[in-house]
Motif scaffolding. Structure first.
Motif, mmCIF file in Angstrom:
data_model
loop_
_atom_site.group_PDB
_atom_site.id
_atom_site.type_symbol
_atom_site.label_atom_id
_atom_site.label_comp_id
_atom_site.label_asym_id
_atom_site.label_seq_id
_atom_site.Cartn_x
_atom_site.Cartn_y
_atom_site.Cartn_z
ATOM 1 N N ARG A 61 -2.447 1.627 -3.899
ATOM 2 C CA ARG A 61 -3.675 1.385 -3.652
ATOM 3 C C ARG A 61 -4.572 0.943 -3.847
ATOM 4 N NH1 ARG A 61 -0.971 5.033 -0.791
ATOM 5 N NH2 ARG A 61 -1.257 6.603 -1.303
ATOM 6 N N LEU A 111 1.272 -0.985 0.104
ATOM 7 C CA LEU A 111 -0.565 -0.106 0.265
ATOM 8 C C LEU A 111 0.892 1.155 0.302
ATOM 9 C CD1 LEU A 111 -3.087 -1.341 2.560
ATOM 10 C CD2 LEU A 111 -2.924 -1.219 0.781
ATOM 11 N N ALA A 163 -4.973 -2.380 -5.274
ATOM 12 C CA ALA A 163 -5.494 -3.408 -4.284
ATOM 13 C C ALA A 163 -7.250 -3.502 -4.180
ATOM 14 C CB ALA A 163 -5.265 -2.423 -2.537
ATOM 15 N N THR A 203 -2.879 -6.660 2.622
ATOM 16 C CA THR A 203 -1.976 -6.053 2.018
ATOM 17 C C THR A 203 -0.901 -5.544 3.175
ATOM 18 O OG1 THR A 203 -3.515 -4.797 4.010
ATOM 19 C CG2 THR A 203 -4.415 -5.147 1.767
#
Length: 517
Positions: free
Chosen positions: A235, A229, A238, A249
């Motif tokens: 991000r 992240l 994700a 994560t």
């Protein structure tokens, strides 16, 4: 060797007869395909002919008879324009794939007769993927799990042992390889980071990120996605991992984001939504997040090969990937303590005594862009920096915050004069021209410096192709020149003499908060 039988009885074109192309041709031949291959170089053509491959100029071939084109990952697929073989294949409606696609097709065939789908761990990212891949394999092997490592590191994927029911395959994938693998479906996959790189081959940063994101696209129930992240593009990715897969994560908390969040807009992620990391790497330790608590899972602070916040990200990913295939925590801790590191990536090569201390030599030839070189520069205080080669977009301007650590710079290759202009006013600069001369000049300057532990660092922040076949050849040239220095003591010699690890190389872990992503 893994045999690909998906094209048995059909004609397949292969272009590019380097390591992966030759192995692909051999795999296809063993699987019953009729392979027709070409390479611009005579060496590749001769090696393929010795395997029994038909050699023919694909410019004049009848493409209507080909079932597929297996393209070397180093050959342009889309940008700056498709290679002529790609254009011919597409005009004939012929699939364009890579050796990694053959690997995943062979795995699907193996699953049908083994009654078990062989486990594959796939790892990508702009930086750190080789270290993470090697570390993941080491964690597995130190735990007694049969393992094979290949892809963009080590052996070509089809050169790995045949699929079986026990072995785990750890595969490093570049963006070029992902682009040529439509059947990409690992058991566990990791995306480490995305920073500007290879834009000449992907056109835009968004295109590059979209290719990287495909490593998760086909994951489903029972599969694991590990994503860092520490930059906004990751991000964003994700937030869109398939919900049927297990998402884990990770973060190296000291690592700053390296792009403006606006770069992630095309991925349609809600960047205002907070994603909390499940596994945190901080100051040489790993912590699992459980509700509002952080539980220490492992430590790696004492392993000099894993120094730096960027390695925190690598360790977190490798630890989680190995856990995903059932490796117990105590075995993982042993593996973290014994990992020897990766050649050409912050590799401590040895030292040379000086009157009031010693000069340390570090080979970071794999630092082929500014973001990778930042990790090396951040790890040391008194750097005599060897840099240059074939420059990438942005040159070394992003490294400005690290210039105060550089006592002198010794520049080589095509980028030397451009890098010198960027460094003007920050430190003394010499246009050395080649790595051998740079080693001599940097060593002389380091010997005359007031520092008791100056570091001669090869971290080029540029590609190697102007003077070398690859970054390994560049790093080997650096090490070979060091061996010629009178009084040079290699790290291997120091270990054989019983020197403690801390006396072989300084521990950079104390400065992890200054490393980049």
């Amino acid at each position: 060797m893994i045999v690909c039988r998906s094209f048995a009885g059909r004609r397949v074109a292969v272009f590019g007869l380097g390591r992966s192309g030759l192995t692909a041709a051999a795999s296809l031949l063993a699987g019953g395909a009729h392979v027709v291959a070409w390479d611009d170089g005579e060496t590749g053509r001769s090696r393929a002919a010795a395997l029994g491959v038909e050699i023919a100029d694909l410019r004049v071939a009848d493409w209507s008879n080909f079932a597929a084109l297996v393209l070397s990952p180093g050959v342009p697929l889309t940008h700056p324009q498709p290679h002529w073989t790609v254009a011919l294949a597409q005009a004939a409606g012929c699939a364009v794939i890579g050796d990694t696609e053959l690997f995943f097709r062979a795995r699907a065939d193996a699953a049908s007769h083994l009654g078990h789908t062989p486990r594959i761990i796939a790892i990508t990212g702009t930086n750190g993927k080789s270290t993470t891949s090697a570390l993941t394999a080491h964690l597995l092997m130190s735990a007694g799990v049969p393992c094979a490592l290949g892809g963009n590191i080590g052996d070509a994927v089809l050169g790995l042992p045949e699929f079986d029911t026990t072995r785990v395959y750890v595969v490093e994938l570049s963006s070029y390889q992902i682009d040529l693998t439509p059947s990409l479906h690992p058991s566990a996959a990791a995306l480490l980071n995305i920073t500007p790189d290879h834009l000449d081959r992907h056109g835009t940063l968004q295109n590059y990120a979209a290719v990287k994101a495909r490593i998760f696209a086909q994951l489903g129930a029972g599969d694991t996605a590990v994503v860092a992240l520490d930059d906004p593009l990751c991000r964003a990715i994700a937030a869109h991992i398939p919900s049927s897969a297990t998402r884990v994560t990770i973060t190296a908390e000291a690592t700053p984001a390296s792009q403006d969040p606006a770069h992630a807009a095309d991925l349609t992620a809600d960047l205002t939504a907070e994603i909390i990391a499940d596994l945190i790497a901080e100051q040489g330790r790993l912590f699992l997040r459980r509700d509002d608590r952080r539980i220490e899972a492992a430590t790696f602070a004492d392993n000099i090969a894993l120094a730096g916040a960027h390695n925190g990200q690598n360790v977190a990913a490798a630890w989680m990937l190995a856990s995903a295939v059932g490796t117990p925590p105590d075995a993982l801790q042993h593996g973290l303590a014994t990992f020897p590191g990766l050649a050409h990536r912050l590799e401590f090569v040895g030292h040379l005594p000086k009157r009031d201390g010693r000069i340390l030599f570090v080979n970071d030839s794999k630092g082929t862009n500014a973001d990778a070189a930042a990790h090396a520069l951040a790890a040391f205080d008194d750097v005599f920096w060897i840099a240059g080669g074939r420059a990438k977009e942005g040159g070394i301007e992003p490294l400005a915050e690290h210039f105060p650590r550089v006592r002198s710079a010794f520049l080589v290759g095509e980028a030397a004069r451009d890098f010198a202009a960027t460094l003007e006013g920050h430190c003394p600069v010499a246009i050395s021209g080649d790595v051998g001369r740079a080693v001599v000049e940097a060593t002389t300057a380091a010997a005359q410096s007031p520092s008791t532990s100056p570091v001669v660092l090869l971290s080029p922040a540029a590609a190697s192709f102007d003077q070398f076949a690859d970054f390994e050849a560049r790093g080997d040239a650096f090490k070979a020149k060091l061996a010629d220095l009178p009084g040079f003591v290699s790290a291997a010699e120091a270990r054989a003499a019983g020197k403690p690890r801390s006396d072989i190389a300084p521990n950079a872990a104390a400065r992890t908060s200054e490393d980049g992503a």
